[in-house]
Design a protein around this motif. Sequence first.
Motif, mmCIF file in Angstrom:
data_model
loop_
_atom_site.group_PDB
_atom_site.id
_atom_site.type_symbol
_atom_site.label_atom_id
_atom_site.label_comp_id
_atom_site.label_asym_id
_atom_site.label_seq_id
_atom_site.Cartn_x
_atom_site.Cartn_y
_atom_site.Cartn_z
ATOM 1 N N PHE A 118 34.677 31.735 52.763
ATOM 2 C CA PHE A 118 35.816 30.959 52.270
ATOM 3 C C PHE A 118 35.770 29.491 52.694
ATOM 4 C CE2 PHE A 118 40.345 29.670 52.264
ATOM 5 C CZ PHE A 118 40.548 29.759 50.892
ATOM 6 N N PRO A 119 35.512 29.169 53.969
ATOM 7 C CA PRO A 119 35.422 27.744 54.322
ATOM 8 C C PRO A 119 34.316 27.026 53.551
ATOM 9 C CG PRO A 119 35.703 29.081 56.298
ATOM 10 C CD PRO A 119 35.452 30.033 55.176
ATOM 11 N N GLN A 120 33.178 27.681 53.362
ATOM 12 C CA GLN A 120 32.097 27.065 52.593
ATOM 13 C C GLN A 120 32.522 26.838 51.143
ATOM 14 O OE1 GLN A 120 29.146 30.101 53.290
ATOM 15 N NE2 GLN A 120 28.083 28.898 54.850
ATOM 16 N N THR A 121 33.292 27.766 50.600
ATOM 17 C CA THR A 121 33.779 27.634 49.228
ATOM 18 C C THR A 121 34.639 26.386 49.083
ATOM 19 O OG1 THR A 121 33.717 30.028 48.847
ATOM 20 C CG2 THR A 121 35.190 28.738 47.442
ATOM 21 N N LEU A 122 35.563 26.199 49.997
ATOM 22 C CA LEU A 122 36.442 25.020 49.930
ATOM 23 C C LEU A 122 35.651 23.727 50.080
ATOM 24 C CD1 LEU A 122 39.542 26.232 51.996
ATOM 25 C CD2 LEU A 122 39.227 26.245 49.509
ATOM 26 N N GLY A 174 26.569 31.183 29.244
ATOM 27 C CA GLY A 174 27.135 31.038 30.585
ATOM 28 C C GLY A 174 26.095 30.614 31.602
ATOM 29 N N LEU A 175 24.880 31.146 31.480
ATOM 30 C CA LEU A 175 23.806 30.759 32.389
ATOM 31 C C LEU A 175 23.456 29.290 32.217
ATOM 32 C CD1 LEU A 175 21.639 31.664 34.461
ATOM 33 C CD2 LEU A 175 20.152 32.158 32.521
ATOM 34 N N GLY A 176 23.376 28.863 30.963
ATOM 35 C CA GLY A 176 23.064 27.458 30.730
ATOM 36 C C GLY A 176 24.160 26.522 31.206
ATOM 37 N N ARG A 177 25.397 26.884 30.922
ATOM 38 C CA ARG A 177 26.519 26.040 31.353
ATOM 39 C C ARG A 177 26.629 25.964 32.865
ATOM 40 N NH1 ARG A 177 31.457 28.000 27.331
ATOM 41 N NH2 ARG A 177 30.829 26.798 25.480
ATOM 42 N N LEU A 178 26.296 27.066 33.543
ATOM 43 C CA LEU A 178 26.447 27.095 34.994
ATOM 44 C C LEU A 178 25.574 26.050 35.678
ATOM 45 C CD1 LEU A 178 27.822 28.484 37.382
ATOM 46 C CD2 LEU A 178 25.915 30.110 37.440
ATOM 47 N N GLN A 179 24.490 25.657 35.029
ATOM 48 C CA GLN A 179 23.626 24.636 35.628
ATOM 49 C C GLN A 179 24.330 23.288 35.710
ATOM 50 O OE1 GLN A 179 21.088 26.338 36.821
ATOM 51 N NE2 GLN A 179 21.910 28.000 35.551
ATOM 52 N N GLN A 180 25.447 23.139 34.988
ATOM 53 C CA GLN A 180 26.219 21.898 35.009
ATOM 54 C C GLN A 180 27.565 22.088 35.721
ATOM 55 O OE1 GLN A 180 26.645 20.857 30.909
ATOM 56 N NE2 GLN A 180 24.465 20.999 30.485
ATOM 57 N N GLN A 181 27.804 23.272 36.247
ATOM 58 C CA GLN A 181 29.077 23.581 36.885
ATOM 59 C C GLN A 181 28.876 23.904 38.363
ATOM 60 O OE1 GLN A 181 30.482 26.835 34.451
ATOM 61 N NE2 GLN A 181 31.044 25.514 32.725
ATOM 62 N N LEU A 182 29.970 24.214 39.024
ATOM 63 C CA LEU A 182 29.930 24.523 40.446
ATOM 64 C C LEU A 182 29.645 26.008 40.640
ATOM 65 C CD1 LEU A 182 30.426 23.924 43.465
ATOM 66 C CD2 LEU A 182 32.878 24.246 43.020
ATOM 67 N N GLU A 183 28.577 26.322 41.353
ATOM 68 C CA GLU A 183 28.252 27.720 41.646
ATOM 69 C C GLU A 183 28.643 28.039 43.086
ATOM 70 O OE1 GLU A 183 24.758 31.083 41.279
ATOM 71 O OE2 GLU A 183 24.316 29.007 40.738
ATOM 72 N N LEU A 184 29.389 29.127 43.264
ATOM 73 C CA LEU A 184 29.951 29.486 44.572
ATOM 74 C C LEU A 184 29.397 30.805 45.096
ATOM 75 C CD1 LEU A 184 33.645 28.580 43.687
ATOM 76 C CD2 LEU A 184 32.110 27.247 45.155
#
Length: 550
Positions: free
Chosen positions: A105-109, A90-100
């Motif tokens: 909430f506005p920043q998340t969107l 999961g740590l490795g994959r997260l480097q290629q995914q969106l981290e929130l």
Amino acid sequence: MRLFPILTFLTLALAPWSLQATTLIHNFSGYQTTEQSLEQFNTLVFDQGKVLATGDYAALSKKYPQAKKIDAGGKLLLPGLIDAHGHVLGLGRLQQQLELRGLDFPQTLRAIEAFAQDLQADEWLIGRGWNQVLWEGKEFPTRQQLDALDIDQPIWLRRIDGHAGWANSAALKRAGIDAGTQSPAGGEIIRGEDGQPTGVLIDNAMALLEKSIPTPSLAQDKESLKTAFDLALSLGLTGLHDAGIDNQTLRAYRQLASENAIPLRVYPMISVDNDNLEKLLRQGHIGAPTERLYVRSIKLSADGALGSRGAALLEPYHDRPGEKGLLLYPEDRILSLLKLATDNDFQVNVHAIGDRANHIVLNHLETLDKARDQNAFRHRVEHAQVLTPADIPRFPRLNLVASMQPTHATSDKNMAGDRLGEERLIGAYAWQTFLKQGTRIAGGSDFPVEPANPLFGIHAAVTRRDREGNPTKGWRTAESMTLEQALRAFTLDAAYASHQEQVIGSLEPGKFADFVLLDRNIFTIDPQEIWKAQVLETWVEGEKVFTRKQ
């Protein structure tokens, strides 16, 4: 797939098996915890990857006059740090995914919209890290809020704790989840007043959607693991306990081990959700304590998480009186899985957050102990987060390890009281209570739920404050650790939790020369500054495998 360049400021050298001459490193402030005490030293001597001695420079330089000498420049030297509970793939994959993580909430969107711009037309938008507790109103989000972004791709975003997920309508449609879909046992499809799914799925309900997400290949998983290894080394981690792996991840690990491509020590736990669990267990342990890959445990999750109200409680949630959380397996199934593991000489590592889940797990372990002494297994309760005060003293008799993550307390401090009420906080995040009764704490982070930096965990353990310094006097500081206890949790006792304390966890003679150099002495600075310390070098078996570029 969107790729993020990471660790561009690092140099990594993976040559842990080369021949070495005797090496003497000196001019540092060294600290290590042993079974007896906290020891200080300024010189370390090693040869062929093993420690020969620690102590004073004058004596050791005379004893080893031919040794190659390295001047550490007055830095801090510690044994290699170990994260006893993380999710490596999961740590490795997260480097290629969106981290929130940490966004309102506005920043998340806005982050979702920006990330979507680089996706292919039919590519899933995958991410994690949102936390409604940080948002105004603290309510779960909805699919309509994602649909309003006008993103065509299916969206799936796991909550920060990994025990809930948020989907848009396109993702729900791909998975066939609608008003007629039943919530599975141990999971919940959150619904609106109209009976339609809101887009939030809790615990076992997440699998209904995730089965529709394209599965990464074995080669992709191997690359994700390598990415996680590099990041871990840059943070001073020389050991990782991987808290629950599936069949493909196990295959990836075994291939990497056969290729001599694991640059640190990994202790994966086989997930009980594997289809061929019984066959895997009957095949026996994989590797040995001295090897880079060592498998001799299972991982079972008894309940969910506190933030998503999935943690199983004995009494209802203080802020949701009609709910008590979720058990992810029936009680008798939990017992049968634990028995299957112990019958095959596997350690059991059980995720238990709520006081009901912890109570059930302790009952089951005592049941097993009546038939066969369980002490030698060193069974672990992963998180051991909320317990009744009466259940905590049950740990020593069974020689249970409390595998706990200090940053959870500093992340949860604004939410735990709401969920539990003040009375039930007495047995929550109770590190010092465990330590005083002789229970070993294996320190971890639960990355990528929390950042993987072990110095963040040591800081939280000692101060009970977040990295912004809140609350100024700490949160329930009677349960804080001393710095010596915190260091031991991330070194010697983490090694004990993986049956490896004879070969790692300290720099005693005969153990592997796994150590790190830091830019400041965490034993002399303001404790609130501990998390700012930077790892300058990481060494595994006497070989430098990471150097921070200046």
